[in-house]
Design a protein around this motif. Structure first.
Motif, PDB file in Angstrom:
ATOM      1  N   SER A  64       0.821  -1.209   0.000  1.00  0.00           N
ATOM      2  CA  SER A  64       0.000   0.000   0.000  1.00  0.00           C
ATOM      3  C   SER A  64       0.854   1.258   0.000  1.00  0.00           C
ATOM      4  N   VAL A  65       0.158   2.407  -0.067  1.00  0.00           N
ATOM      5  CA  VAL A  65       0.829   3.700  -0.103  1.00  0.00           C
ATOM      6  C   VAL A  65       1.696   3.909   1.131  1.00  0.00           C
ATOM      7  N   PHE A  66       1.368   3.269   2.240  1.00  0.00           N
ATOM      8  CA  PHE A  66       2.143   3.452   3.465  1.00  0.00           C
ATOM      9  C   PHE A  66       3.586   2.976   3.293  1.00  0.00           C
ATOM     10  N   TYR A  67       3.780   1.968   2.450  1.00  0.00           N
ATOM     11  CA  TYR A  67       5.134   1.463   2.239  1.00  0.00           C
ATOM     12  C   TYR A  67       5.954   2.410   1.373  1.00  0.00           C
ATOM     13  N   ASP A  68       5.273   3.253   0.579  1.00  0.00           N
ATOM     14  CA  ASP A  68       5.994   4.250  -0.205  1.00  0.00           C
ATOM     15  C   ASP A  68       6.741   5.211   0.717  1.00  0.00           C
ATOM     16  N   LEU A 126      14.450   2.856   3.164  1.00  0.00           N
ATOM     17  CA  LEU A 126      14.762   1.475   2.813  1.00  0.00           C
ATOM     18  C   LEU A 126      14.911   1.232   1.315  1.00  0.00           C
ATOM     19  N   GLY A 127      14.585   2.249   0.504  1.00  0.00           N
ATOM     20  CA  GLY A 127      14.733   2.089  -0.939  1.00  0.00           C
ATOM     21  C   GLY A 127      13.763   1.071  -1.514  1.00  0.00           C
ATOM     22  N   VAL A 128      14.111   0.545  -2.680  1.00  0.00           N
ATOM     23  CA  VAL A 128      13.298  -0.482  -3.342  1.00  0.00           C
ATOM     24  C   VAL A 128      13.922  -1.830  -3.012  1.00  0.00           C
ATOM     25  N   ASN A 129      13.210  -2.621  -2.215  1.00  0.00           N
ATOM     26  CA  ASN A 129      13.782  -3.874  -1.720  1.00  0.00           C
ATOM     27  C   ASN A 129      12.739  -4.979  -1.733  1.00  0.00           C
ATOM     28  N   VAL A 130      13.111  -6.137  -1.224  1.00  0.00           N
ATOM     29  CA  VAL A 130      12.204  -7.286  -1.235  1.00  0.00           C
ATOM     30  C   VAL A 130      10.968  -7.030  -0.367  1.00  0.00           C
ATOM     31  N   PHE A 131      11.063  -6.078   0.545  1.00  0.00           N
ATOM     32  CA  PHE A 131       9.951  -5.766   1.444  1.00  0.00           C
ATOM     33  C   PHE A 131       8.986  -4.764   0.829  1.00  0.00           C
ATOM     34  N   THR A 132       9.497  -3.742   0.143  1.00  0.00           N
ATOM     35  CA  THR A 132       8.650  -2.662  -0.372  1.00  0.00           C
ATOM     36  C   THR A 132       8.361  -2.755  -1.863  1.00  0.00           C
ATOM     37  N   SER A 133       9.133  -3.533  -2.605  1.00  0.00           N
ATOM     38  CA  SER A 133       9.004  -3.558  -4.071  1.00  0.00           C
ATOM     39  C   SER A 133       7.756  -4.313  -4.517  1.00  0.00           C
ATOM     40  N   THR A 134       7.432  -4.193  -5.782  1.00  0.00           N
ATOM     41  CA  THR A 134       6.256  -4.844  -6.364  1.00  0.00           C
ATOM     42  C   THR A 134       6.632  -5.495  -7.687  1.00  0.00           C
ATOM     43  N   GLY A 135       5.695  -6.277  -8.214  1.00  0.00           N
ATOM     44  CA  GLY A 135       5.820  -6.832  -9.550  1.00  0.00           C
ATOM     45  C   GLY A 135       7.083  -7.629  -9.785  1.00  0.00           C
ATOM     46  N   GLY A 136       7.685  -7.404 -10.942  1.00  0.00           N
ATOM     47  CA  GLY A 136       8.855  -8.164 -11.357  1.00  0.00           C
ATOM     48  C   GLY A 136      10.059  -7.950 -10.463  1.00  0.00           C
ATOM     49  N   ILE A 137      10.227  -6.738  -9.952  1.00  0.00           N
ATOM     50  CA  ILE A 137      11.367  -6.453  -9.070  1.00  0.00           C
ATOM     51  C   ILE A 137      11.271  -7.312  -7.814  1.00  0.00           C
ATOM     52  N   ILE A 189      -1.441 -15.678  11.626  1.00  0.00           N
ATOM     53  CA  ILE A 189      -0.437 -15.373  10.596  1.00  0.00           C
ATOM     54  C   ILE A 189       0.525 -14.281  11.079  1.00  0.00           C
ATOM     55  N   PRO A 190       1.288 -14.543  12.136  1.00  0.00           N
ATOM     56  CA  PRO A 190       2.189 -13.511  12.661  1.00  0.00           C
ATOM     57  C   PRO A 190       3.293 -13.106  11.694  1.00  0.00           C
ATOM     58  N   PHE A 191       3.592 -13.971  10.718  1.00  0.00           N
ATOM     59  CA  PHE A 191       4.612 -13.665   9.714  1.00  0.00           C
ATOM     60  C   PHE A 191       3.986 -13.438   8.342  1.00  0.00           C
ATOM     61  N   SER A 192       2.725 -13.003   8.342  1.00  0.00           N
ATOM     62  CA  SER A 192       1.956 -12.872   7.113  1.00  0.00           C
ATOM     63  C   SER A 192       1.755 -14.273   6.525  1.00  0.00           C
ATOM     64  N   ALA A 193       1.366 -14.347   5.255  1.00  0.00           N
ATOM     65  CA  ALA A 193       1.118 -15.641   4.621  1.00  0.00           C
ATOM     66  C   ALA A 193       1.089 -15.430   3.112  1.00  0.00           C
ATOM     67  N   GLY A 194       1.068 -16.530   2.392  1.00  0.00           N
ATOM     68  CA  GLY A 194       1.048 -16.417   0.932  1.00  0.00           C
ATOM     69  C   GLY A 194       2.429 -16.140   0.367  1.00  0.00           C
ATOM     70  N   ARG A 195       2.466 -15.680  -0.860  1.00  0.00           N
ATOM     71  CA  ARG A 195       3.735 -15.496  -1.570  1.00  0.00           C
ATOM     72  C   ARG A 195       4.616 -14.423  -0.946  1.00  0.00           C
ATOM     73  N   ARG A 196       3.999 -13.446  -0.271  1.00  0.00           N
ATOM     74  CA  ARG A 196       4.789 -12.369   0.326  1.00  0.00           C
ATOM     75  C   ARG A 196       4.941 -12.541   1.840  1.00  0.00           C
ATOM     76  N   ASN A 197       4.958 -13.782   2.282  1.00  0.00           N
ATOM     77  CA  ASN A 197       5.165 -14.010   3.705  1.00  0.00           C
ATOM     78  C   ASN A 197       6.590 -13.618   4.085  1.00  0.00           C
ATOM     79  N   CYS A 198       6.849 -13.561   5.384  1.00  0.00           N
ATOM     80  CA  CYS A 198       8.155 -13.115   5.872  1.00  0.00           C
ATOM     81  C   CYS A 198       9.241 -14.106   5.475  1.00  0.00           C
ATOM     82  N   ILE A 199      10.231 -13.615   4.749  1.00  0.00           N
ATOM     83  CA  ILE A 199      11.300 -14.476   4.265  1.00  0.00           C
ATOM     84  C   ILE A 199      12.205 -14.944   5.401  1.00  0.00           C
TER      85      ILE A 199
END
Length: 514
Positions: free
Chosen positions: A108-112, A118-129, A452-462
């Motif tokens: 969401s916009v909050f991560y912007d 933190l720049g563009v990283n695995v936590f804030t990035s979207t799509g192909g990046i 789901i303390p570490f989230s869930a799905g494809r964007r769960n906590c690495i």
């Protein structure tokens, strides 16, 4: 002065007007029944519900929880935040709908707001990046690498325990800073191979800047008039934020540049040759068992291959320095308090630890950590009531249907994990602390997205396995070395949301030799 004031007012009105016009047609509607509407909470024109959250970050979290509990049966409500609408979801099946989607992966916009730090990283990035980064970084959390990190967990936990021993007989004190500085030293050693020595230098400029940065970001997230960068820098704490992030960036940048100079062709060749000998099932794991490597080694390997730039490395390192210590330290604090404030649980935890370690002072091994089943259940139950990250943000990329409602593209969605975890349908008497909720027979029929303390799905906590292993190590060492007492009750803790959920007034304990 009057001209300046007029110009500022003109700019503010112009920005808000343009933003309003761009968002006014984004609405949630029922697919089959035009008269069926979601609860839409809107206190005042223009500012919406913002004034309800005005005040301390503790007050913000309390108000959000009140809303979730009031409209528990709805499962989701719309919050009018300034000129924006935010869909807050806190029902398991609705959470599953968005978290398992392969399309709605954008944050969401909050991560912007995190990107200047933190720049563009695995936590804030979207799509192909995001997909590319996730694939590149996943090998660094292979179980063999995590086993190596347990050595670091033990080393830093012992330093923490030595510091705590100095407090024996000195009355009640806040144990939180000891845990936080230990976690910071751990992530610095495992992410960058650098000893920050935060436990020996608690007045570190880095530590202070990190704390101030988090406070500024939370204030901004709950103040819609500060969401536009222009207004944040003009009337908010934009300048202070920039000063703090410069301190954080300079610290990690210096370490990265030094390691880049040390990195050479020979090191890359050795990694590639030994990686080629690994079993086919582990081909993507560039780490080797003969030498303990850190997260930065992985990034430098991909930098050497041209997969990442120096700027990319900086973004990932800054992210792991923050996420890798703050979430784990608060989880450890909450677990420690909940365990020691429930004598029957505390006794069972000690019995398990004594059975595994006896009277020895040997380091914990990966096998030891796996056997700490009851401690893990106690940790999970504390994370259920007080999750380190109580909110997750998403932004729909196309139309999404949930329970017959059509959520349009680019809609801000907040997944309220803190409220989800207190759903009485999944957890009867949700405020009661009971680790037995996580016995296998009690979890078998529970909805898979109820906890789901570490989230869930494809964007769960690495890094969730890393976090669990670290937390077990720290807690087991504390309980092996000390008898912990607290006079606090849960009512004294005041959950405070500052990017992570922390006890506002700390965890006050007395320690004595065990």
């Amino acid at each position: 002065m009057e001209v300046f004031t007029f110009l500022v007012a003109f700019v503010v009105v112009g920005v808000l007007t343009c933003y309003f016009l761009s968002r006014q047609n984004i609405k949630i509607v029922s697919k089959h029944d035009g008269n069926r509407k979601l609860v839409h909470l809107n206190d005042y024109p223009i500012v919406g519900m913002s004034l309800r959250f005005w005040g301390t970050s503790e007050h913000m979290y309390t108000e959000m929880m009140k809303i979730g509990n009031t409209y528990r049966d709805q499962g989701m409500v719309i919050l009018q935040m300034g000129l924006d609408q935010v869909l807050m979801i806190y029902k398991d099946e609705y959470m599953q709908k968005i978290l398992t989607s392969g399309k709605h992966l954008d944050k969401s916009v909050f991560y912007d707001m995190l990107q200047p730090w933190l720049g563009v990283n695995v936590f804030t990035s979207t799509g192909g990046i995001w997909a590319t980064r996730r694939k590149l970084l996943t090998p660094s959390f292979h179980y063999n690498i995590l086993n190596d990190f347990v050595v670091v967990f033990n080393e830093q936990a012992l330093i923490m325990c030595d510091k705590l021993e100095e407090r024996i007989g000195q009355g009640e004190f806040d144990i939180g800073p000891y845990i936080t500085l230990c976690a910071l030293d751990i992530i610095c050693a495992t992410a960058m191979g650098k000893n920050l020595n935060a436990q020996k230098d608690s007045d570190s400029e880095y530590v202070k800047a990190l704390h101030n940065t988090c406070e500024i970001l939370v204030e901004r997230q709950f103040s819609p008039w500060l969401w536009p960068d222009l207004l944040f820098n003009l009337i908010g704490n934009g300048r202070q934020f920039a000063k703090c992030t410069k301190v954080l960036h300079d610290f990690t940048k210096n370490i990265i540049e030094l390691r880049q100079k040390e990195y050479n062709e020979n090191e890359a060749k050795i990694i590639e040759e030994e990686n080629a000998k690994m079993d086919a099932a582990e081909e993507t794991n560039i780490y080797i068992k003969k030498k303990r490597r850190v997260f930065l080694d992985l990034l430098l390997y991909h930098w050497h291959r041209g997969d990442l730039t120096t700027k990319d490395i900086q973004a990932e390192v800054d992210t792991f320095m923050f996420a890798g210590h703050d979430t784990t330290s608060v989880a450890t604090m909450w677990a420690l308090f909940m365990i020691v404030s429930h004598p029957e649980v505390y006794e069972k935890v000690n019995q398990e630890i004594d059975f595994i370690f006896g009277d020895s002072d040997r380091p914990a091994t990966p096998d030891d950590l796996k056997r700490l089943d009851y401690l893990e259940m106690a940790m999970k139950e504390s994370q259920r009531i007080y999750p380190s990250v109580p909110f997750i943000g998403r932004r729909t990329t196309e139309e999404l249907e949930i329970d017959g409602y059509i959520i349009p593209p680019k809609y801000i969605v907040t997944l309220f994990i803190g409220c989800l975890h207190r759903d009485p349908d999944n957890f009867p008497d949700p405020l009661v602390y009971d680790p037995d909720r996580f016995l296998p027979e009690n979890t078998r029929d529970r909805h898979s997205f109820a906890f789901i303390p570490f989230s869930a799905g494809r964007r769960n906590c690495i890094g969730q396995k890393f976090a669990i292993a670290e937390e077990k190590t720290l807690l087991s060492w504390i309980f092996r070395r000390f008898r912990i007492e607290t006079t606090q009750t849960e009512a004294d803790l005041h959950p405070d949301i500052s990017l992570v959920l922390r006890p506002k007034y700390g965890i006050k304990v007395k320690v004595s030799k065990r």
